[in-house]
Design a protein around this motif. Sequence first.
Motif, PDB file in Angstrom:
ATOM      1  N   LEU A   1       0.837  -1.213   0.000  1.00 37.83           N
ATOM      2  CA  LEU A   1       0.000   0.000   0.000  1.00 37.83           C
ATOM      3  C   LEU A   1       0.868   1.258   0.000  1.00 37.83           C
ATOM      4  N   ALA A   2       1.941   1.231   0.812  1.00 38.60           N
ATOM      5  CA  ALA A   2       2.831   2.402   0.870  1.00 38.60           C
ATOM      6  C   ALA A   2       3.392   2.685  -0.515  1.00 38.60           C
ATOM      7  N   SER A   3       3.806   1.643  -1.198  1.00 39.57           N
ATOM      8  CA  SER A   3       4.377   1.805  -2.520  1.00 39.57           C
ATOM      9  C   SER A   3       3.332   2.334  -3.505  1.00 39.57           C
ATOM     10  N   ALA A   4       2.128   1.781  -3.432  1.00 39.47           N
ATOM     11  CA  ALA A   4       1.064   2.225  -4.339  1.00 39.47           C
ATOM     12  C   ALA A   4       0.727   3.692  -4.113  1.00 39.47           C
ATOM     13  N   LEU A   5       0.631   4.083  -2.836  1.00 41.63           N
ATOM     14  CA  LEU A   5       0.303   5.482  -2.525  1.00 41.63           C
ATOM     15  C   LEU A   5       1.415   6.395  -3.026  1.00 41.63           C
ATOM     16  N   GLN A   6       2.628   5.959  -2.739  1.00 40.52           N
ATOM     17  CA  GLN A   6       3.797   6.744  -3.148  1.00 40.52           C
ATOM     18  C   GLN A   6       3.757   7.009  -4.654  1.00 40.52           C
ATOM     19  N   MET A   7       3.543   5.946  -5.414  1.00 40.59           N
ATOM     20  CA  MET A   7       3.529   6.085  -6.871  1.00 40.59           C
ATOM     21  C   MET A   7       2.386   6.960  -7.324  1.00 40.59           C
ATOM     22  N   ASN A   8       1.236   6.798  -6.655  1.00 47.48           N
ATOM     23  CA  ASN A   8       0.087   7.608  -7.047  1.00 47.48           C
ATOM     24  C   ASN A   8       0.399   9.098  -6.940  1.00 47.48           C
ATOM     25  N   PHE A   9       1.076   9.481  -5.849  1.00 49.63           N
ATOM     26  CA  PHE A   9       1.344  10.906  -5.661  1.00 49.63           C
ATOM     27  C   PHE A   9       2.508  11.380  -6.536  1.00 49.63           C
ATOM     28  N   MET A  10       3.475  10.492  -6.740  1.00 44.45           N
ATOM     29  CA  MET A  10       4.598  10.838  -7.628  1.00 44.45           C
ATOM     30  C   MET A  10       4.093  11.176  -9.017  1.00 44.45           C
ATOM     31  N   LYS A  11       3.099  10.431  -9.436  1.00 45.47           N
ATOM     32  CA  LYS A  11       2.496  10.605 -10.752  1.00 45.47           C
ATOM     33  C   LYS A  11       2.015  12.041 -10.947  1.00 45.47           C
ATOM     34  N   ALA A  12       1.543  12.636  -9.864  1.00 51.02           N
ATOM     35  CA  ALA A  12       1.043  14.004  -9.932  1.00 51.02           C
ATOM     36  C   ALA A  12       2.135  15.001  -9.552  1.00 51.02           C
ATOM     37  N   GLY A  13       3.351  14.527  -9.452  1.00 49.99           N
ATOM     38  CA  GLY A  13       4.465  15.401  -9.101  1.00 49.99           C
ATOM     39  C   GLY A  13       4.472  15.798  -7.636  1.00 49.99           C
ATOM     40  N   GLN A  14       3.725  15.058  -6.829  1.00 51.18           N
ATOM     41  CA  GLN A  14       3.688  15.376  -5.403  1.00 51.18           C
ATOM     42  C   GLN A  14       4.497  14.341  -4.629  1.00 51.18           C
ATOM     43  N   THR A  15       4.799  14.707  -3.408  1.00 53.34           N
ATOM     44  CA  THR A  15       5.452  13.712  -2.569  1.00 53.34           C
ATOM     45  C   THR A  15       4.615  13.516  -1.316  1.00 53.34           C
ATOM     46  N   ILE A  16       4.721  12.362  -0.773  1.00 52.53           N
ATOM     47  CA  ILE A  16       4.029  12.084   0.485  1.00 52.53           C
ATOM     48  C   ILE A  16       5.018  11.318   1.334  1.00 52.53           C
ATOM     49  N   ASP A  17       5.015  11.646   2.607  1.00 52.55           N
ATOM     50  CA  ASP A  17       5.964  11.015   3.509  1.00 52.55           C
ATOM     51  C   ASP A  17       5.221   9.890   4.233  1.00 52.55           C
ATOM     52  N   ILE A  18       5.586   8.664   3.910  1.00 48.69           N
ATOM     53  CA  ILE A  18       4.891   7.531   4.539  1.00 48.69           C
ATOM     54  C   ILE A  18       5.856   6.738   5.400  1.00 48.69           C
ATOM     55  N   LYS A  19       5.510   6.651   6.673  1.00 53.25           N
ATOM     56  CA  LYS A  19       6.305   5.824   7.583  1.00 53.25           C
ATOM     57  C   LYS A  19       5.544   4.515   7.800  1.00 53.25           C
ATOM     58  N   GLU A  20       6.210   3.405   7.532  1.00 45.16           N
ATOM     59  CA  GLU A  20       5.545   2.105   7.673  1.00 45.16           C
ATOM     60  C   GLU A  20       5.869   1.450   9.001  1.00 45.16           C
ATOM     61  N   LEU A  21       4.858   0.867   9.607  1.00 43.48           N
ATOM     62  CA  LEU A  21       5.065   0.219  10.896  1.00 43.48           C
ATOM     63  C   LEU A  21       4.015  -0.880  11.072  1.00 43.48           C
ATOM     64  N   THR A  22       4.421  -2.006  11.577  1.00 46.47           N
ATOM     65  CA  THR A  22       3.416  -3.049  11.827  1.00 46.47           C
ATOM     66  C   THR A  22       3.526  -3.501  13.268  1.00 46.47           C
ATOM     67  N   LEU A  23       2.408  -3.346  13.973  1.00 44.77           N
ATOM     68  CA  LEU A  23       2.395  -3.672  15.399  1.00 44.77           C
ATOM     69  C   LEU A  23       2.061  -5.138  15.622  1.00 44.77           C
ATOM     70  N   GLU A  24       2.494  -5.625  16.776  1.00 42.02           N
ATOM     71  CA  GLU A  24       2.199  -7.011  17.133  1.00 42.02           C
ATOM     72  C   GLU A  24       0.684  -7.220  17.205  1.00 42.02           C
ATOM     73  N   ARG A  25      -0.002  -6.243  17.800  1.00 38.34           N
ATOM     74  CA  ARG A  25      -1.455  -6.357  17.974  1.00 38.34           C
ATOM     75  C   ARG A  25      -2.023  -4.954  18.140  1.00 38.34           C
ATOM     76  N   GLN A  26      -2.775  -4.539  17.149  1.00 41.26           N
ATOM     77  CA  GLN A  26      -3.234  -3.148  17.175  1.00 41.26           C
ATOM     78  C   GLN A  26      -4.433  -2.917  18.093  1.00 41.26           C
TER      79      GLN A  26
END
Lengths: 308, 147, 222
Positions: C45-70
């Motif tokens: 998802l992070a990669s897809a979002l990143q590419m989506n915004f790059m396409k429009a010449g924008q950048t988005i800062d996405i920090k990825e994290l996966t918790l043991e139990r949310q």
Amino acid sequence: MKTESTLEKILASGNLAVTSECGPPRGAVPDKVKEKAEMLRGYVDAVNVTDNQTAMVRMSSFAACVIIKQMGMDPILQMVTRDRNRLAMQADILGAYAHGIDTMLCLSGDHPHFGDHPQAMNVHDIDSIQFVQMVHTMREKGTFQGGDDIINPPKMFIGAAANPFADPFELRVARLAKKAKAGADFVQTQCIYNLDKFETWMKGVVDRGLHEKVHVLAGVTPMKTAGMARYMKNKVPGMDVPDEIVDRMAGVPKEKQAEEGIKICVESIQRLKDVEGVSGFHIMAIEWEQKVPEIVKKAGLYPRPEIA
Amino acid sequence: MKQFEPVIVAFCCHYCAYTAADMAGSKRLSYPANVNIVRVPCSGKVDAIHLMKAFEKGADGVYVAGCLEGDCHFKNGNTKVARRVAYVKKLLDEIGIGGERLEMFYMSAGMGERFARVATEMTKKIRKLGPNPTKAMSTGNQGEAVA
Amino acid sequence: MITAERKPLEEIIDSVKPFQRILLVGCNECVTVCAAGGRKEVGILASALQMNFMKAGQTIDIKELTLERQCDPEYVEELSTHMDQVDAVLSMACGCGVQEIARRYKDKPVLPAVNTKFMGASERQGVWAERCQGCGDCLLGLTGGICPIARCSKRLLNGPCGGSTNGKCEISPEVDCVWQLIWDRLKALGMEDRYEDIMPAKNWQTGRGGGPRKIIREDLAE
């Protein structure tokens, strides 16, 4: 007598009962109800009034029943568990009974998936058997499902549906036994086209003596066209239309098919009259109410007995 | 105007496509220099994230080359990755990158010609499609990133 | 497990648009097993979002994290060090995880990236099906271990209805008639006689009908 129901009296007299149905209009059109009911006057003992049939919004069964009652005829209030919880159902039963409606049919109802509001939440607070049990308790114990006493409990003559053609077949008699145990006074069956299978089922019913506990009204529906026969065979869940019926309909010219459909229907009634345990007929002429008098007459079920 | 030279990433299975590439080389069959080969122990080792990252880092086209059906060294890695490729194609469509930039091919180790042909055709196709849309807004870095 | 499915990307993209810095949080439990919101899906998802915004010449800062139990405050606490560097949280956990983050971090918007579906089991690789509706009063002992509340389209406790055809439900040939399954199982167990016992109207108070539910274990609760 358990109730004031005309249907109960007819059945108790040993006569074959005849019921038919009236699907309320998809609009606030009382004249449409009257028009349909008027066609049936004198030819049937009671008129089923469907409740949002096929999960499409229509005038409420309760309101259409009141209109029919005011015409001096006997409506059967159909109610499905799909649209109401137990509070709403019991409230409507009190209301209906207050308007002199004394016969009802307890159903689970078609899934909203088939109707015009597939987005709707289906309630199914209780199922059809628990529904029968609830109406029975209201009548016999005079209490609501929750346990409180009812002031002037409604004495409903209680009907349910039976489909001998659905699967698994081996459960179909047992299921009727459950409905009888729950307190059903009569059942109306799914449209019968496969008479052999119906007779097999009926034999199972009689073997267990269930026909003495619950009156079985055999359901019949005249086919209008060969197309309708094919549609019912292939598209309607729980419907059993043998090839010979489809072939027979398709074997006559288009303009004669309606006539052939009526003929098949009358022949079915004639044969079913002799089946042990059949207490009457439920003629479901879908949007074809004007044909009911002809069917009743040709089947030798006319005139209807006068019951005081 | 200079012709657009796409960057293409080819994930090649060690047991088939990678050897086929070798074969193409030893047979002196030429294929476009645009194709950057990533050797994988099995095409089934390629995950959706690898395909996504290749595009994110600037690839204009990506393909996975695995063994012929039934010939996977690890039983069914090739059919598994084919489903993943189909999934990522949809995802690429959803974000407007275009699923047609990603493909799955099958070949055996002996198919040097097929390797060269696939590489050529894929390059042609991507050249026609133009640069990866993520690079559309930035200029001058076409074909730099990746692999 | 609790099953979920990723929302359509368009909806996710729309929801994160107002924000520049996103904390994308997955969960290692149920949503990992049903391949909706584990570490892998977070990466994709992070990669897809990143590419989506790059396409429009924008950048988005996405920090990825996966918790043991949310859905557990103990693990959600781990996000605290990141919170002042992000504008919003995009959660790939079930609705429980999303709400736990919302509860702990009161001043941060939390957006769901998945639709939580049902409590189910894995039928086979890649296929999950509904099994339980959490009615709060389990009757599986009476129905051969197969739940009519979760698996009958009409929730019939005394089924099957008249629409059961060849073992399938009237709503779709893809859906099993659960009463056919129950009946087959009762027969296999030699418990056919159970069938004619009428199951009484259900008391829904133990379920959602009784309002939001809570379990308190006195011996464990602090």
